[in-house]
Design an enzyme around this catalytic site. Structure first.
Site, PDB file in Angstrom:
ATOM      1  N   CYS A  69      51.711  42.855  93.222  1.00 36.25           N
ATOM      2  CA  CYS A  69      50.340  42.964  92.734  1.00 36.25           C
ATOM      3  C   CYS A  69      49.425  42.910  93.958  1.00 36.25           C
ATOM      4  O   CYS A  69      49.850  43.270  95.050  1.00 36.25           O
ATOM      5  CB  CYS A  69      50.031  41.859  91.732  1.00 36.25           C
ATOM      6  SG  CYS A  69      50.140  40.191  92.426  1.00 36.25           S
ATOM      7  N   ALA A  70      48.224  42.451  93.816  1.00 31.98           N
ATOM      8  CA  ALA A  70      47.309  42.404  94.959  1.00 31.98           C
ATOM      9  C   ALA A  70      47.706  41.328  95.969  1.00 31.98           C
ATOM     10  O   ALA A  70      47.646  41.549  97.175  1.00 31.98           O
ATOM     11  CB  ALA A  70      45.872  42.182  94.486  1.00 31.98           C
TER      12      ALA A  70
END
Length: 110
Positions: A69-70
């Protein structure tokens, strides 16, 4: 690549040293984040979809999977959910940059 990016790439490689090269790479961010840039070849499976019971696009529960994810928070939750679903080889890859560095793949938009 500056020294900080190099350090992060080296740390990611060490963290995922035992992850097979044929792992399925899964982006658990939102579609908008995915469109802005993702690891080339990654599958999109937003965490919100996974939490609501959306089918996982990987049938073999022994297939190595790397989720990202980020920053690693959502992918940590996705890793736990996939483990609860019986997937035995799921790794939290952290961010797109870390996964791209480990697998030698570019980040692409679209």
């Amino acid at each position: 690549m500056n020294w900080l990016e190099q350090l992060r790439a080296d740390m990611a490689r060490n963290k995922m040293a035992d992850v097979p090269a044929d792992s399925v790479i899964v982006d658990v961010r939102s579609p908008g984040e995915f469109q802005m840039g993702h690891v080339q070849g990654a599958l999109l499976l937003p965490l919100s979809d996974l939490m609501s019971g959306c089918p996982v696009p990987v049938e073999d529960k022994d297939q190595p999977i790397v989720v990202y994810c980020a920053s690693g928070g959502r992918s940590s939750m996705a890793q736990a959910l996939l483990a609860q679903m019986g997937y035995s080889r799921v790794t939290n890859g952290g961010s797109p940059q870390e996964v791209a560095a480990v697998f030698g793949k570019p980040l692409v938009a679209g």
